[in-house]
Design a protein around this motif. Structure first.
Motif, PDB file in Angstrom:
ATOM      1  N   GLN A 319       0.840  -1.192   0.000  1.00  0.00           N
ATOM      2  CA  GLN A 319       0.000   0.000   0.000  1.00  0.00           C
ATOM      3  C   GLN A 319       0.877   1.244   0.000  1.00  0.00           C
ATOM      4  OE1 GLN A 319      -3.286  -0.100   2.648  1.00  0.00           O
ATOM      5  NE2 GLN A 319      -3.663   2.117   2.590  1.00  0.00           N
ATOM      6  N   ARG A 339      -2.673  -2.497 -12.911  1.00  0.00           N
ATOM      7  CA  ARG A 339      -3.821  -3.395 -12.792  1.00  0.00           C
ATOM      8  C   ARG A 339      -3.590  -4.675 -13.584  1.00  0.00           C
ATOM      9  NH1 ARG A 339      -9.060  -0.678 -14.837  1.00  0.00           N
ATOM     10  NH2 ARG A 339      -9.071   0.272 -12.762  1.00  0.00           N
ATOM     11  N   SER A 348      -5.583  -8.626  -6.319  1.00  0.00           N
ATOM     12  CA  SER A 348      -6.582  -7.548  -6.343  1.00  0.00           C
ATOM     13  C   SER A 348      -5.880  -6.208  -6.184  1.00  0.00           C
ATOM     14  CB  SER A 348      -7.611  -7.739  -5.212  1.00  0.00           C
ATOM     15  OG  SER A 348      -6.968  -7.713  -3.950  1.00  0.00           O
ATOM     16  N   LEU A 349      -6.420  -5.187  -6.846  1.00  0.00           N
ATOM     17  CA  LEU A 349      -5.844  -3.839  -6.810  1.00  0.00           C
ATOM     18  C   LEU A 349      -6.956  -2.833  -6.595  1.00  0.00           C
ATOM     19  CD1 LEU A 349      -3.350  -1.968  -7.309  1.00  0.00           C
ATOM     20  CD2 LEU A 349      -4.093  -1.865  -9.696  1.00  0.00           C
ATOM     21  N   HIS A 350      -6.737  -1.893  -5.661  1.00  0.00           N
ATOM     22  CA  HIS A 350      -7.690  -0.813  -5.388  1.00  0.00           C
ATOM     23  C   HIS A 350      -6.913   0.499  -5.312  1.00  0.00           C
ATOM     24  CE1 HIS A 350     -10.786  -3.799  -4.420  1.00  0.00           C
ATOM     25  NE2 HIS A 350      -9.847  -4.435  -3.731  1.00  0.00           N
ATOM     26  N   PHE A 351      -7.410   1.501  -5.992  1.00  0.00           N
ATOM     27  CA  PHE A 351      -6.777   2.815  -5.939  1.00  0.00           C
ATOM     28  C   PHE A 351      -7.840   3.892  -6.061  1.00  0.00           C
ATOM     29  CE2 PHE A 351      -6.440   1.219 -10.309  1.00  0.00           C
ATOM     30  CZ  PHE A 351      -7.145   2.182 -11.011  1.00  0.00           C
ATOM     31  N   GLY A 352      -7.519   5.060  -5.542  1.00  0.00           N
ATOM     32  CA  GLY A 352      -8.447   6.175  -5.626  1.00  0.00           C
ATOM     33  C   GLY A 352      -8.127   7.235  -4.590  1.00  0.00           C
ATOM     34  N   ARG A 354      -8.167   9.481  -1.315  1.00  0.00           N
ATOM     35  CA  ARG A 354      -8.425   9.202   0.092  1.00  0.00           C
ATOM     36  C   ARG A 354      -9.520  10.139   0.611  1.00  0.00           C
ATOM     37  NH1 ARG A 354      -2.923   9.794   3.045  1.00  0.00           N
ATOM     38  NH2 ARG A 354      -4.121   8.834   4.756  1.00  0.00           N
ATOM     39  N   SER A 360      -4.458   6.875  -2.741  1.00  0.00           N
ATOM     40  CA  SER A 360      -4.048   5.603  -2.143  1.00  0.00           C
ATOM     41  C   SER A 360      -4.041   4.503  -3.198  1.00  0.00           C
ATOM     42  CB  SER A 360      -5.004   5.206  -0.998  1.00  0.00           C
ATOM     43  OG  SER A 360      -4.649   3.950  -0.461  1.00  0.00           O
ATOM     44  N   VAL A 361      -3.024   3.660  -3.139  1.00  0.00           N
ATOM     45  CA  VAL A 361      -2.915   2.487  -4.013  1.00  0.00           C
ATOM     46  C   VAL A 361      -2.658   1.287  -3.115  1.00  0.00           C
ATOM     47  CG1 VAL A 361      -1.625   1.346  -5.841  1.00  0.00           C
ATOM     48  CG2 VAL A 361      -2.016   3.810  -5.954  1.00  0.00           C
ATOM     49  N   ARG A 362      -3.487   0.244  -3.264  1.00  0.00           N
ATOM     50  CA  ARG A 362      -3.333  -0.942  -2.431  1.00  0.00           C
ATOM     51  C   ARG A 362      -3.480  -2.186  -3.307  1.00  0.00           C
ATOM     52  NH1 ARG A 362      -3.378  -2.781   2.678  1.00  0.00           N
ATOM     53  NH2 ARG A 362      -4.377  -4.776   3.121  1.00  0.00           N
ATOM     54  N   ALA A 363      -2.526  -3.105  -3.185  1.00  0.00           N
ATOM     55  CA  ALA A 363      -2.544  -4.342  -3.964  1.00  0.00           C
ATOM     56  C   ALA A 363      -2.321  -5.515  -3.014  1.00  0.00           C
ATOM     57  CB  ALA A 363      -1.472  -4.334  -5.039  1.00  0.00           C
TER      58      ALA A 363
END
Length: 371
Positions: A319, A339, A348-352, A354, A360-363
């Motif tokens: 993250q 991605r 899995s990847l989530h970003f956007g 905060r 924030s980028v989290r994998a």
């Protein structure tokens, strides 16, 4: 219907067909009894193993057919399992066994019937009936051989297509390598040389070297090393994934140092028990941090960043957060590539943005599956 149940349903259907055919057949020298039913059922059930053991199954069904006909039971229902066994034997390239079975049925069956009925009592259509039965068996062998040849041709055509696609991919890979070498290598080398000259002149004049200039020199040198390693992979191994073998979290400190020199304070935390990671996971985690820090440097403005790496049971979580201006809602090329890397590993990847500020980028990357 479940694939595992289809073969069983086929065998049970064959059992029903041979029994019905025997019961409804015209009367013969002997009425159908328990022995005849056992011969029919045994031959039909044996075909369940025709794909795994075609020769033994062909032997069992042939013996059952000869015994059924020699005892004078009605009809030719016992020939159906033999036809199925012949088909599977030829599909398995056991042509000699099929030829031996057909010969045994023709010679043994006709001879047994002739010996059973006695001289002068052989039905006039006996020879015709046996030749017709042999004709069906030969037809099954021919059909199996045609199907086998068609399948082989399909496999050969598929192999040819794969080889053609692989050759074209190799040609494209080499073309990309040449383009990268001719364009990026030249440009990055020129940047590195000019930065080096500027640093040298500043030091020669006893002037203070701007930190940004040192960062440009070091970053361009590192980019040249990675590009050179990537080009070597592209040229040498068509099965490689296009990544330098040295890229991984072991170089995280150098990556963070480059971001700090570019003016972005970075805090790194690592939790869990550190361990060796599969190369694809190690590289992907490094590239995620690299791309995220690059985006912070380019788009976040005055900001600080935090990198958190968490070693879990069976997976790795990475993250990267910042408290800058945030990022765009639509992913660019870098986030799209990120991605794709994660998806290739089944992660899995989530970003956007905060909630408070920043991006924030989290994998989460599965480790065992990649290994």
């Amino acid at each position: 219907m479940n694939r595992q149940l289809r073969p069983l349903a086929g065998v049970l259907g064959l059992v029903v067909v041979v029994l019905l055919a025997a019961v409804t057949a015209p009367e013969s020298r002997r009425a159908l009894d328990v022995v005849g039913v056992l011969l029919l059922v045994t031959a039909a059930l044996a075909t369940a193993a025709a794909g795994r053991a075609p020769v033994p199954v062909l032997a069992v069904t042939t013996v059952a057919l000869l015994a059924y006909q020699a005892r004078g039971y009605p009809g030719v229902a016992s020939s159906l399992p033999v036809i199925v066994a012949l088909y599977m034997a030829v599909r398995s390239r056991q042509r000699w066994a099929a030829g031996a079975a057909v010969t045994a049925v023709l010679v043994g069956g006709y001879t047994a019937e002739l010996a059973t009925v006695g001289s002068g009592r052989l039905p006039p259509d006996a020879l015709q009936r046996w030749m017709l039965l042999i004709g069906w068996m030969v037809a099954a062998c021919v059909a199996a051989e045609l199907v086998r040849q068609l399948e082989q041709r399909a496999l050969d055509a598929e192999r040819t297509r794969e080889e053609t696609a692989r050759r074209r991919a190799d040609e494209e890979r080499l073309r990309i390598a040449r383009e990268l070498h001719d364009s990026l290598t030249h440009s990055i080398s020129l940047i590195n040389v000019q930065a080096g000259v500027a640093v040298h002149l500043a030091r020669k004049r006893s002037e203070e070297v701007p930190p940004a200039l040192l960062t440009i020199q070091e970053t361009s040198r590192e980019a040249m090393r990675e590009l050179r390693a990537t080009l070597e992979v592209l040229r040498a191994d068509p099965q490689a994934d296009g990544e330098p073998a040295t890229v991984g979290l072991s170089r995280l400190d150098g990556l963070v140092e480059g971001a700090v020199k570019a003016g972005v304070p970075v805090r790194v935390t690592v939790s869990g028990e550190r361990r060796d990671l599969p190369p694809p996971v190690d590289r992907t985690a490094y590239r995620i941090v690299q791309e995220a820090l690059t985006n912070v440097t380019r788009h976040a403005g005055p900001a600080t960043a935090s990198v958190h790496v968490e070693y879990r049971d069976g997976e790795l979580a990475v993250q990267v957060d910042d408290d800058g201006r945030g990022g765009a809602a639509e992913p660019g090329v870098g986030l799209t590539g990120m991605r794709e890397r994660v998806a290739a590993l089944g992660g899995s990847l989530h970003f956007g943005p905060r909630p408070d500020a920043g991006f924030s980028v989290r994998a989460v990357l599965p480790v065992e599956a990649a290994a």
